[in-house]
Design a protein around this motif. Structure first.
Motif, short mmCIF file in Angstrom:
data_model
loop_
_atom_site.label_atom_id
_atom_site.label_comp_id
_atom_site.label_asym_id
_atom_site.label_seq_id
_atom_site.Cartn_x
_atom_site.Cartn_y
_atom_site.Cartn_z
N ALA A 76 -5.88 -1.39 -7.13
CA ALA A 76 -7.06 -0.55 -6.90
C ALA A 76 -6.72 0.50 -5.85
CB ALA A 76 -8.24 -1.41 -6.45
N ILE A 77 -7.75 1.25 -5.47
CA ILE A 77 -7.60 2.22 -4.39
C ILE A 77 -8.60 1.87 -3.28
CG2 ILE A 77 -6.79 4.06 -5.90
CD1 ILE A 77 -9.58 5.38 -5.52
N LEU A 119 0.81 -1.22 0.00
CA LEU A 119 0.00 0.00 0.00
C LEU A 119 0.85 1.27 0.00
CD1 LEU A 119 -1.43 -2.07 2.46
CD2 LEU A 119 -3.25 -0.61 1.63
N TRP A 120 0.32 2.28 -0.68
CA TRP A 120 0.87 3.62 -0.70
C TRP A 120 -0.23 4.55 -0.25
CZ3 TRP A 120 1.84 -0.24 -3.99
CH2 TRP A 120 3.16 -0.55 -4.28
N ASP A 121 0.02 5.34 0.80
CA ASP A 121 -1.00 6.22 1.36
C ASP A 121 -0.83 7.65 0.83
OD1 ASP A 121 -2.02 4.18 3.02
OD2 ASP A 121 -0.42 4.55 4.47
N PHE A 122 -1.95 8.26 0.48
CA PHE A 122 -1.96 9.63 0.00
C PHE A 122 -2.94 10.42 0.85
CE2 PHE A 122 -0.75 6.88 -3.47
CZ PHE A 122 0.45 7.46 -3.87
N HIS A 163 -4.04 7.94 -9.92
CA HIS A 163 -2.92 8.09 -10.85
C HIS A 163 -1.80 7.10 -10.52
CE1 HIS A 163 -0.34 10.13 -13.71
NE2 HIS A 163 0.62 10.06 -12.80
N HIS A 164 -1.57 6.87 -9.24
CA HIS A 164 -0.52 5.93 -8.83
C HIS A 164 -0.82 4.51 -9.33
CE1 HIS A 164 3.01 4.94 -6.50
NE2 HIS A 164 2.36 3.91 -5.98
#
Length: 77
Positions: A42-43, A8-11, A22-23
């Motif tokens: 997915a997000i 996971l990447w948190d924004f 976009h990521h």
């Protein structure tokens, strides 16, 4: 049975959802370019100010993704 790992990447902030969307494009591009398998990209909207982009991969591929893409965190999917 192989375990699946969610990276996971948190924004954060008012543009978090668009940034996370976009990521995911770049996550897909990387997987295709490197010919790596994945299960889902997915997000997840935790709230309007915190959205995570994620990819679910097999545990055997996790280190390749982790080392190249530097996720913020990971968990067993």
């Amino acid at each position: 049975m192989d375990r699946k790992i969610k990276l996971l990447w948190d924004f954060r902030g008012p543009d978090a959802k668009e940034t996370a969307k976009h990521h995911t494009i770049h996550l897909k591009e990387f997987a295709v370019l490197e010919k790596l398998n994945f299960h889902e990209i997915a997000i997840k909207e935790n709230n309007p100010m915190l959205v995570s982009a994620f990819i679910i991969v097999d545990e055997k591929d996790m280190k390749t993704y982790r080392d190249a893409l530097k996720p913020h965190r990971g968990e067993i999917a």
